[in-house]
Write a protein that holds these residues in place. Structure first.
Motif, PDB file in Angstrom:
ATOM      1  N   ALA A 251       0.812  -1.217   0.000  1.00 29.91           N
ATOM      2  CA  ALA A 251       0.000   0.000   0.000  1.00 29.91           C
ATOM      3  C   ALA A 251       0.845   1.267   0.000  1.00 29.91           C
ATOM      4  O   ALA A 251       0.455   2.278  -0.584  1.00 29.91           O
ATOM      5  CB  ALA A 251      -0.941   0.003   1.206  1.00 29.91           C
ATOM      6  N   LEU A 252       2.018   1.233   0.659  1.00 29.19           N
ATOM      7  CA  LEU A 252       2.862   2.429   0.686  1.00 29.19           C
ATOM      8  C   LEU A 252       3.380   2.772  -0.707  1.00 29.19           C
ATOM      9  O   LEU A 252       3.616   3.936  -1.019  1.00 29.19           O
ATOM     10  CB  LEU A 252       4.026   2.240   1.652  1.00 29.19           C
ATOM     11  N   VAL A 253       3.575   1.751  -1.544  1.00 28.78           N
ATOM     12  CA  VAL A 253       3.991   2.004  -2.924  1.00 28.78           C
ATOM     13  C   VAL A 253       2.797   2.458  -3.755  1.00 28.78           C
ATOM     14  O   VAL A 253       2.898   3.379  -4.566  1.00 28.78           O
ATOM     15  CB  VAL A 253       4.613   0.740  -3.550  1.00 28.78           C
ATOM     16  N   TYR A 254       1.648   1.811  -3.542  1.00 29.84           N
ATOM     17  CA  TYR A 254       0.459   2.170  -4.316  1.00 29.84           C
ATOM     18  C   TYR A 254       0.047   3.620  -4.089  1.00 29.84           C
ATOM     19  O   TYR A 254      -0.501   4.268  -4.970  1.00 29.84           O
ATOM     20  CB  TYR A 254      -0.706   1.254  -3.937  1.00 29.84           C
ATOM     21  N   GLY A 255       0.301   4.126  -2.896  1.00 28.80           N
ATOM     22  CA  GLY A 255       0.025   5.525  -2.626  1.00 28.80           C
ATOM     23  C   GLY A 255      -1.448   5.816  -2.440  1.00 28.80           C
ATOM     24  O   GLY A 255      -2.254   4.938  -2.135  1.00 28.80           O
ATOM     25  N   SER A 256      -1.795   7.073  -2.666  1.00 34.43           N
ATOM     26  CA  SER A 256      -3.140   7.539  -2.369  1.00 34.43           C
ATOM     27  C   SER A 256      -3.535   8.654  -3.318  1.00 34.43           C
ATOM     28  O   SER A 256      -2.694   9.436  -3.772  1.00 34.43           O
ATOM     29  CB  SER A 256      -3.195   8.055  -0.921  1.00 34.43           C
ATOM     30  N   LEU A 267       2.185   7.362  -9.966  1.00 36.55           N
ATOM     31  CA  LEU A 267       3.162   6.278 -10.072  1.00 36.55           C
ATOM     32  C   LEU A 267       2.673   5.047  -9.318  1.00 36.55           C
ATOM     33  O   LEU A 267       2.680   3.923  -9.834  1.00 36.55           O
ATOM     34  CB  LEU A 267       4.501   6.752  -9.510  1.00 36.55           C
ATOM     35  N   GLY A 268       2.219   5.263  -8.091  1.00 33.37           N
ATOM     36  CA  GLY A 268       1.749   4.148  -7.282  1.00 33.37           C
ATOM     37  C   GLY A 268       0.490   3.504  -7.828  1.00 33.37           C
ATOM     38  O   GLY A 268       0.373   2.266  -7.860  1.00 33.37           O
ATOM     39  N   SER A 269      -0.454   4.315  -8.289  1.00 32.46           N
ATOM     40  CA  SER A 269      -1.704   3.748  -8.797  1.00 32.46           C
ATOM     41  C   SER A 269      -1.468   2.956 -10.076  1.00 32.46           C
ATOM     42  O   SER A 269      -2.150   1.954 -10.328  1.00 32.46           O
ATOM     43  CB  SER A 269      -2.733   4.856  -9.026  1.00 32.46           C
ATOM     44  N   ALA A 270      -0.488   3.363 -10.883  1.00 34.73           N
ATOM     45  CA  ALA A 270      -0.173   2.622 -12.102  1.00 34.73           C
ATOM     46  C   ALA A 270       0.357   1.230 -11.770  1.00 34.73           C
ATOM     47  O   ALA A 270      -0.020   0.235 -12.412  1.00 34.73           O
ATOM     48  CB  ALA A 270       0.843   3.390 -12.944  1.00 34.73           C
ATOM     49  N   VAL A 271       1.210   1.132 -10.758  1.00 33.96           N
ATOM     50  CA  VAL A 271       1.724  -0.176 -10.343  1.00 33.96           C
ATOM     51  C   VAL A 271       0.598  -1.034  -9.787  1.00 33.96           C
ATOM     52  O   VAL A 271       0.490  -2.230 -10.095  1.00 33.96           O
ATOM     53  CB  VAL A 271       2.850  -0.009  -9.304  1.00 33.96           C
ATOM     54  N   ARG A 272      -0.253  -0.449  -8.974  1.00 32.78           N
ATOM     55  CA  ARG A 272      -1.386  -1.188  -8.411  1.00 32.78           C
ATOM     56  C   ARG A 272      -2.257  -1.777  -9.518  1.00 32.78           C
ATOM     57  O   ARG A 272      -2.641  -2.956  -9.476  1.00 32.78           O
ATOM     58  CB  ARG A 272      -2.225  -0.253  -7.544  1.00 32.78           C
ATOM     59  N   ASP A 273      -2.541  -0.978 -10.541  1.00 30.65           N
ATOM     60  CA  ASP A 273      -3.393  -1.450 -11.632  1.00 30.65           C
ATOM     61  C   ASP A 273      -2.724  -2.581 -12.407  1.00 30.65           C
ATOM     62  O   ASP A 273      -3.393  -3.532 -12.849  1.00 30.65           O
ATOM     63  CB  ASP A 273      -3.728  -0.295 -12.573  1.00 30.65           C
ATOM     64  N   GLY A 278      -2.712  -8.511 -13.576  1.00 33.29           N
ATOM     65  CA  GLY A 278      -1.912  -9.707 -13.802  1.00 33.29           C
ATOM     66  C   GLY A 278      -0.666  -9.478 -14.629  1.00 33.29           C
ATOM     67  O   GLY A 278       0.042 -10.434 -14.968  1.00 33.29           O
ATOM     68  N   ALA A 279      -0.363  -8.222 -14.961  1.00 32.85           N
ATOM     69  CA  ALA A 279       0.840  -7.930 -15.742  1.00 32.85           C
ATOM     70  C   ALA A 279       2.100  -8.080 -14.901  1.00 32.85           C
ATOM     71  O   ALA A 279       3.197  -8.280 -15.437  1.00 32.85           O
ATOM     72  CB  ALA A 279       0.759  -6.514 -16.313  1.00 32.85           C
ATOM     73  N   ILE A 280       1.946  -7.973 -13.593  1.00 39.49           N
ATOM     74  CA  ILE A 280       3.060  -8.126 -12.650  1.00 39.49           C
ATOM     75  C   ILE A 280       2.667  -9.174 -11.622  1.00 39.49           C
ATOM     76  O   ILE A 280       1.579  -9.100 -11.037  1.00 39.49           O
ATOM     77  CB  ILE A 280       3.378  -6.793 -11.946  1.00 39.49           C
ATOM     78  N   ASP A 281       3.537 -10.141 -11.412  1.00 41.25           N
ATOM     79  CA  ASP A 281       3.307 -11.171 -10.401  1.00 41.25           C
ATOM     80  C   ASP A 281       3.920 -10.701  -9.085  1.00 41.25           C
ATOM     81  O   ASP A 281       5.142 -10.591  -8.967  1.00 41.25           O
ATOM     82  CB  ASP A 281       3.944 -12.489 -10.847  1.00 41.25           C
ATOM     83  N   LEU A 282       3.079 -10.397  -8.110  1.00 41.72           N
ATOM     84  CA  LEU A 282       3.542  -9.900  -6.813  1.00 41.72           C
ATOM     85  C   LEU A 282       3.804 -11.060  -5.861  1.00 41.72           C
ATOM     86  O   LEU A 282       2.933 -11.897  -5.631  1.00 41.72           O
ATOM     87  CB  LEU A 282       2.497  -8.958  -6.206  1.00 41.72           C
ATOM     88  N   VAL A 283       5.016 -11.089  -5.308  1.00 38.19           N
ATOM     89  CA  VAL A 283       5.372 -12.062  -4.272  1.00 38.19           C
ATOM     90  C   VAL A 283       5.671 -11.267  -3.005  1.00 38.19           C
ATOM     91  O   VAL A 283       6.724 -10.637  -2.888  1.00 38.19           O
ATOM     92  CB  VAL A 283       6.596 -12.907  -4.678  1.00 38.19           C
ATOM     93  N   ALA A 436     -10.629  -1.288   3.431  1.00 36.15           N
ATOM     94  CA  ALA A 436     -10.654  -2.200   2.299  1.00 36.15           C
ATOM     95  C   ALA A 436      -9.343  -2.119   1.545  1.00 36.15           C
ATOM     96  O   ALA A 436      -8.563  -1.190   1.711  1.00 36.15           O
ATOM     97  CB  ALA A 436     -11.816  -1.838   1.375  1.00 36.15           C
ATOM     98  N   ASP A 437      -9.105  -3.104   0.662  1.00 43.63           N
ATOM     99  CA  ASP A 437      -7.844  -3.159  -0.067  1.00 43.63           C
ATOM    100  C   ASP A 437      -7.575  -1.888  -0.851  1.00 43.63           C
ATOM    101  O   ASP A 437      -6.439  -1.486  -1.028  1.00 43.63           O
ATOM    102  CB  ASP A 437      -7.847  -4.352  -1.033  1.00 43.63           C
ATOM    103  N   ASP A 438      -8.636  -1.275  -1.362  1.00 43.06           N
ATOM    104  CA  ASP A 438      -8.421  -0.077  -2.160  1.00 43.06           C
ATOM    105  C   ASP A 438      -8.638   1.190  -1.348  1.00 43.06           C
ATOM    106  O   ASP A 438      -8.743   2.273  -1.902  1.00 43.06           O
ATOM    107  CB  ASP A 438      -9.344  -0.078  -3.383  1.00 43.06           C
ATOM    108  N   GLY A 439      -8.687   1.056  -0.030  1.00 46.13           N
ATOM    109  CA  GLY A 439      -8.925   2.226   0.805  1.00 46.13           C
ATOM    110  C   GLY A 439      -7.879   3.309   0.671  1.00 46.13           C
ATOM    111  O   GLY A 439      -8.201   4.460   0.405  1.00 46.13           O
ATOM    112  N   PRO A 440      -6.576   2.984   0.843  1.00 47.06           N
ATOM    113  CA  PRO A 440      -5.564   4.030   0.765  1.00 47.06           C
ATOM    114  C   PRO A 440      -5.534   4.711  -0.587  1.00 47.06           C
ATOM    115  O   PRO A 440      -5.342   5.913  -0.683  1.00 47.06           O
ATOM    116  CB  PRO A 440      -4.256   3.274   1.037  1.00 47.06           C
ATOM    117  N   ALA A 441      -5.731   3.929  -1.652  1.00 49.20           N
ATOM    118  CA  ALA A 441      -5.684   4.524  -2.983  1.00 49.20           C
ATOM    119  C   ALA A 441      -6.813   5.518  -3.182  1.00 49.20           C
ATOM    120  O   ALA A 441      -6.712   6.446  -3.977  1.00 49.20           O
ATOM    121  CB  ALA A 441      -5.756   3.435  -4.047  1.00 49.20           C
ATOM    122  N   ALA A 442      -7.889   5.323  -2.460  1.00 51.42           N
ATOM    123  CA  ALA A 442      -9.014   6.244  -2.564  1.00 51.42           C
ATOM    124  C   ALA A 442      -8.927   7.358  -1.538  1.00 51.42           C
ATOM    125  O   ALA A 442      -9.788   8.222  -1.478  1.00 51.42           O
ATOM    126  CB  ALA A 442     -10.321   5.478  -2.379  1.00 51.42           C
TER     127      ALA A 442
END
Length: 447
Positions: A251-256, A267-273, A278-283, A436-442
């Motif tokens: 979430a800190l990378v995804y930003g708000s 920048l953060g929202s682009a990575v989240r999307d 499925g373009a990026i596999d997050l581990v 919720a998962d998308d809380g910080p982004a919103a």
């Protein structure tokens, strides 16, 4: 039997008043420090290891900054440039690193006031006091600093009345391992490991096209690289991306959406999307123990949720952050925090274990001082291993230091620093606050 030793008398140190302030590094903060000092009538010399100003910035010149021009130009530097034919860039525009160099740092370094004071190709390898190692105290504050310089293999010493170390941390990245120790066979895998912020869509394209890249790290450098790799994947079949992070939540990378720096939020929202698509596999929760060579590339060996995990890769991008090079400071008395290796009074304000909201209390010479009189670490290096440094911070740091060295002690302690808030704090991430998962982004978790 007697033995007589002929010892030459110790030469008296020259007066500090006749010596310049030494600034280490001709990057944005180092050049700003010089401009601030000259504006106050304090002589200065800048030692730059590279062949030109802003050597580190040039290395990531293909990367777009998320900070607009209005926050990238130091006020004293702007006043110096205003005496030339320089035209200030559009305040709200987001420059690339190359723009930052071409349109600001190069013209600043070329001003008559600074150009003759910059020593290019001069690497500072040690800082001490003339004739005094760190153990000697009597008369220390009145003794000149000694800087040992390496210039094309020629070693010599020069003296200064004060030292401001703005050498940065770009050339000393953190290790890939979660333990902080080096790789067991670093030389064997070095060809498969990239420094942070590679030029994925430019000169480094062939290294990544059609290959599997693992990006390790959870900062904005990682985000920049992930976005460019995703663009490359659309153009070059077979290009795949894995993003490995130690934390349980990105979430800190995804930003708000509440981020006061719009570019950082985008920048953060682009990575989240990209992750959600499925373009990026997050581990997540991946603790890297080592990187080993294989017939097909390398493997990252570690643990996830306590269980062994191995991730194969053709290329690994080390975006785990940076750490300060402290070797050259062994003979000066520095007081650094045990955790982040920042000046002890500054560390609690920036320690990511305590907060990461992007808001830092105003700080200057009082927080940047060390037991060594008239020695300061400023700029990105002052943050030690802590992330989220902004140039606004460095500019205010050196303004305060310049006032102190010019004798304006009261002004040095009146500091103003308002940094754009990220809108996301470590104390209210989704898995800790119930959002919720998308809380910080919103913007729902940080108000």
């Amino acid at each position: 039997m007697s033995l007589t030793l002929s010892v030459p008398p110790r030469t008296a140190a020259p007066a500090l008043a006749g010596l310049p302030v030494a600034v280490i590094g001709a990057g944005p903060v180092g050049l700003a420090a010089a401009a601030q000092l000259l504006e106050r009538g304090v002589d200065v010399v800048i030692y730059e290891a590279g062949p030109s100003a802003a050597t580190a910035v040039r290395a990531w010149g293909h990367t777009r900054l998320f900070t607009p021009w209005e926050h990238l130009v130091d006020p004293a530097a702007a006043r110096l440039l205003d005496t030339t034919d320089w035209e200030a860039p559009a305040a709200k525009k987001l420059p690339y690193g190359a723009d930052f160099v071409r349109d600001y740092l190069e013209p600043l370094a070329a001003t008559p006031e600074l150009s003759g004071r910059i020593r290019y190709g001069h690497r500072v390898t040690a800082v001490s006091r003339q004739g005094m190692d760190r153990t000697r105290s009597t008369g220390r504050a009145e003794t000149p600093f000694l800087l040992r310089l390496d210039h094309d293999g020629e070693v010599r010493d020069e003296l200064a009345r004060a030292v401001i170390d703005t050498s940065g941390t770009y050339t000393t990245p953190n290790t890939l391992t979660s333990s902080g120790v080096g790789l067991s066979h670093g030389d064997a895998v070095a060809g498969s490991i990239s420094h942070a912020l590679p030029d994925v869509l430019g000169q480094d394209r062939e290294r990544f096209a059609g290959r599997h890249t693992v990006v390790v790290g959870a900062g904005h450098s990682a985000a920049n690289t992930l976005i460019k790799l995703a663009t490359l994947a659309k153009e070059a079949p077979g290009t795949t991306i894995t993003w490995a992070i130690r934390s349980s939540n990105p979430a800190l990378v995804y930003g708000s959406a509440a981020d006061q720096l719009e570019g950082r939020g985008d920048l953060g929202s682009a990575v989240r999307d990209l992750v959600r698509a499925g373009a990026i596999d997050l581990v997540d929760r991946f603790e890297v123990d080592d990187v080993i060579k294989t017939d097909d590339g390398v493997q990252l060996v570690g643990r996830r949720r306590g269980e062994p995990l191995t991730v194969a890769a053709d290329v690994v991008v080390n975006a785990t952050g940076f750490r300060p090079d402290l070797d050259m400071l062994r003979e000066v008395r520095v007081s650094l925090d045990e955790i982040v290796e920042a000046p002890r009074q500054l560390a609690p304000l920036i320690d990511p274990n305590l907060h990461s909201c992007g808001t830092v209390y105003p700080h200057g010479v009082a927080e940047l001082g060390h037991p060594e009189p008239n020695f300061y670490i400023a700029g990105m290096k002052s943050y030690g291993r802590a992330p989220t440094f902004l140039l606004l911070t460095g500019y205010e740091q050196v303004r305060s230091i310049a006032d102190e060295l010019a004798g304006n002690h009261e002004a040095a302690r009146i500091v103003q620093l308002e940094l754009p808030d990220t809108g996301v704090c470590s104390t209210n991430l989704p898995d800790a606050s119930g959002c919720a998962d998308d809380g910080p982004a919103a913007g729902g978790c940080c108000s």
